[in-house]
Design a protein around this motif. Sequence first.
Motif, PDB file in Angstrom:
ATOM      1  N   GLY A  90     -11.142   1.313  -3.884  1.00  9.51           N
ATOM      2  CA  GLY A  90     -11.243  -0.135  -3.696  1.00  9.51           C
ATOM      3  C   GLY A  90     -10.215  -0.674  -2.736  1.00  9.51           C
ATOM      4  N   THR A  91     -10.111  -1.995  -2.737  1.00  6.52           N
ATOM      5  CA  THR A  91      -9.136  -2.655  -1.872  1.00  6.52           C
ATOM      6  C   THR A  91      -8.004  -3.234  -2.717  1.00  6.52           C
ATOM      7  OG1 THR A  91     -10.387  -4.703  -1.984  1.00  6.52           O
ATOM      8  CG2 THR A  91     -10.821  -3.269  -0.095  1.00  6.52           C
ATOM      9  N   ALA A  92      -6.870  -3.470  -2.059  1.00  8.56           N
ATOM     10  CA  ALA A  92      -5.724  -4.059  -2.746  1.00  8.56           C
ATOM     11  C   ALA A  92      -4.937  -4.904  -1.757  1.00  8.56           C
ATOM     12  CB  ALA A  92      -4.837  -2.960  -3.333  1.00  8.56           C
ATOM     13  N   GLY A  93      -4.142  -5.810  -2.309  1.00 10.12           N
ATOM     14  CA  GLY A  93      -3.268  -6.653  -1.481  1.00 10.12           C
ATOM     15  C   GLY A  93      -1.847  -6.115  -1.540  1.00 10.12           C
ATOM     16  N   SER A  94      -1.237  -5.921  -0.372  1.00  6.37           N
ATOM     17  CA  SER A  94       0.133  -5.385  -0.337  1.00  6.37           C
ATOM     18  C   SER A  94       1.144  -6.432  -0.782  1.00  6.37           C
ATOM     19  CB  SER A  94       0.484  -4.938   1.081  1.00  6.37           C
ATOM     20  OG  SER A  94       1.860  -4.583   1.129  1.00  6.37           O
ATOM     21  N   CYS A 178       1.251  -2.873  -4.666  1.00  9.59           N
ATOM     22  CA  CYS A 178       0.097  -3.692  -4.284  1.00  9.59           C
ATOM     23  C   CYS A 178      -0.569  -4.277  -5.525  1.00  9.59           C
ATOM     24  CB  CYS A 178      -0.911  -2.850  -3.493  1.00  9.59           C
ATOM     25  SG  CYS A 178      -1.569  -1.449  -4.404  1.00  9.59           S
ATOM     26  N   ILE A 179      -1.472  -5.223  -5.301  1.00  3.49           N
ATOM     27  CA  ILE A 179      -2.210  -5.857  -6.407  1.00  3.49           C
ATOM     28  C   ILE A 179      -3.693  -5.567  -6.259  1.00  3.49           C
ATOM     29  CG2 ILE A 179      -2.667  -7.993  -7.657  1.00  3.49           C
ATOM     30  CD1 ILE A 179      -0.306  -9.270  -6.503  1.00  3.49           C
ATOM     31  N   GLU A 180      -4.278  -5.137  -7.361  1.00  6.25           N
ATOM     32  CA  GLU A 180      -5.734  -5.029  -7.440  1.00  6.25           C
ATOM     33  C   GLU A 180      -6.116  -5.512  -8.848  1.00  6.25           C
ATOM     34  OE1 GLU A 180      -5.566  -2.556 -10.199  1.00  6.25           O
ATOM     35  OE2 GLU A 180      -7.345  -1.709  -9.224  1.00  6.25           O
ATOM     36  N   MET A 181      -7.317  -5.197  -9.327  1.00  7.00           N
ATOM     37  CA  MET A 181      -7.720  -5.846 -10.576  1.00  7.00           C
ATOM     38  C   MET A 181      -8.398  -4.921 -11.598  1.00  7.00           C
ATOM     39  SD  MET A 181      -8.985  -9.497  -8.998  1.00  7.00           S
ATOM     40  CE  MET A 181      -8.594 -10.433 -10.460  1.00  7.00           C
ATOM     41  N   GLU A 182      -8.355  -3.608 -11.409  1.00  4.97           N
ATOM     42  CA  GLU A 182      -9.138  -2.727 -12.290  1.00  4.97           C
ATOM     43  C   GLU A 182      -8.439  -1.491 -12.832  1.00  4.97           C
ATOM     44  OE1 GLU A 182     -10.295  -3.640  -9.172  1.00  4.97           O
ATOM     45  OE2 GLU A 182     -11.714  -5.190  -9.791  1.00  4.97           O
ATOM     46  N   SER A 204      -6.243  -4.310   2.102  1.00  3.80           N
ATOM     47  CA  SER A 204      -7.132  -5.208   2.835  1.00  3.80           C
ATOM     48  C   SER A 204      -6.464  -6.530   3.182  1.00  3.80           C
ATOM     49  CB  SER A 204      -8.379  -5.498   1.997  1.00  3.80           C
ATOM     50  OG  SER A 204      -7.997  -6.106   0.781  1.00  3.80           O
ATOM     51  N   ASP A 205      -5.320  -6.796   2.544  1.00  2.00           N
ATOM     52  CA  ASP A 205      -4.617  -8.038   2.841  1.00  2.00           C
ATOM     53  C   ASP A 205      -3.156  -7.919   2.425  1.00  2.00           C
ATOM     54  OD1 ASP A 205      -6.462  -8.420   0.258  1.00  2.00           O
ATOM     55  OD2 ASP A 205      -4.557  -9.427  -0.088  1.00  2.00           O
ATOM     56  N   SER A 206      -2.349  -8.836   2.926  1.00  2.00           N
ATOM     57  CA  SER A 206      -0.930  -8.825   2.592  1.00  2.00           C
ATOM     58  C   SER A 206      -0.549 -10.156   1.989  1.00  2.00           C
ATOM     59  CB  SER A 206      -0.089  -8.584   3.844  1.00  2.00           C
ATOM     60  OG  SER A 206       1.265  -8.882   3.568  1.00  2.00           O
ATOM     61  N   LEU A 207       0.037 -10.109   0.787  1.00  2.00           N
ATOM     62  CA  LEU A 207       0.489 -11.365   0.184  1.00  2.00           C
ATOM     63  C   LEU A 207       1.764 -11.853   0.860  1.00  2.00           C
ATOM     64  CD1 LEU A 207      -1.319  -9.917  -2.136  1.00  2.00           C
ATOM     65  CD2 LEU A 207      -0.432 -11.787  -3.501  1.00  2.00           C
ATOM     66  N   ILE A 208       2.435 -10.966   1.590  1.00  5.52           N
ATOM     67  CA  ILE A 208       3.683 -11.337   2.271  1.00  5.52           C
ATOM     68  C   ILE A 208       3.380 -12.131   3.545  1.00  5.52           C
ATOM     69  CG2 ILE A 208       5.788 -10.443   3.345  1.00  5.52           C
ATOM     70  CD1 ILE A 208       5.432  -7.934   1.588  1.00  5.52           C
TER      71      ILE A 208
HETATM   72  N1  HPA Z   1      -5.240  -9.525  -5.401  1.00  2.44           N
HETATM   73  C1  HPA Z   1      -6.026  -8.908  -6.279  1.00  2.44           C
HETATM   74  N2  HPA Z   1      -6.917  -8.025  -5.925  1.00  2.44           N
HETATM   75  C2  HPA Z   1      -7.061  -7.733  -4.630  1.00  2.44           C
HETATM   76  C3  HPA Z   1      -6.273  -8.350  -3.668  1.00  2.44           C
HETATM   77  C4  HPA Z   1      -5.307  -9.283  -4.085  1.00  2.44           C
HETATM   78  O1  HPA Z   1      -4.581  -9.855  -3.269  1.00  2.44           O
HETATM   79  N3  HPA Z   1      -6.659  -7.864  -2.468  1.00  2.44           N
HETATM   80  C5  HPA Z   1      -7.645  -6.980  -2.688  1.00  2.44           C
HETATM   81  N4  HPA Z   1      -7.896  -6.895  -3.994  1.00  2.44           N
END
Ligand code: HPA
Length: 235
Positions: A90-94, A178-182, A204-208
């Motif tokens: 999956g994807t996650a936010g750094s 990183c942040i994801e949800m599962e 897939s994205d950066s919270l910073i």
């Molecule tokens: N937060 C939670 N889940 C995510 C994010 C995020 O920023 N980016 C991709 N999955």
Amino acid sequence: MPTTHIEAKIGEIAETIFLPGDPLRAKAIADRYLSDVTRFNDVRNMLGYTGYYNGKRVSVMGTGMGMPSMAIYSYELIKVYGVKNLIRIGTAGSIQKHVGLREIVIAQAASTDSNFAHQFGLDGHIAAVSDFGLLQKSVEAAEVLGLKYHVGNMLSSDVFYHFDPEHWKKWQKIGALCIEMEAYALFLNAAYLGASALAITTISDSLITGEQLSHEERQNSFVDIMKVALAIVPE
Ligand code: HPA
């Protein structure tokens, strides 16, 4: 015998399954990488397929977003269909400066802001860890493939649109990558029910910085984590 959410017959799902959140991603993976594909589920459009990769039988199915949805599907897959290896992709936010867009994060562990583990009635906090064998193989594969990867703690959050824009900073301070949800729910279901699980994510994205990959770039960034996931399918 179908379950509440999966209509497959026993035996139609392989011992190893890839679990993207998006069911259309599951279809795209089956179309692109697997041969002799059969569809075993379309209840709620949560598409699931079984096929072969390099002669090895493997399945792929969507899980939806968030821990409740992941927990439903992973529970039914392990408990009823006897799935042994569950690999979230999956994807996650750094939330760390050194973890850049398109790079891979492999979960050594998942932490959470959810109360999912409450159901186990423990008098403390369980650490949700990935399976060491799958983790080791995925790191070896990422090395051989020459991909930029990180291994560490991910935060599995219940909240995507957080009302506190700084909510992630304490998790950054304590070293989550990183942040994801599962992942957290997947790891605990696997632990409790005796299966092996791993999560491999692409950033897939950066919270910073607030940067985000476009939809097209997200598709492309999946190619690298699929290379790792396909390389670790057990015989
Ligand atoms: N937060 C939670 N889940 C995510 C994010 C995020 O920023 N980016 C991709 N999955």
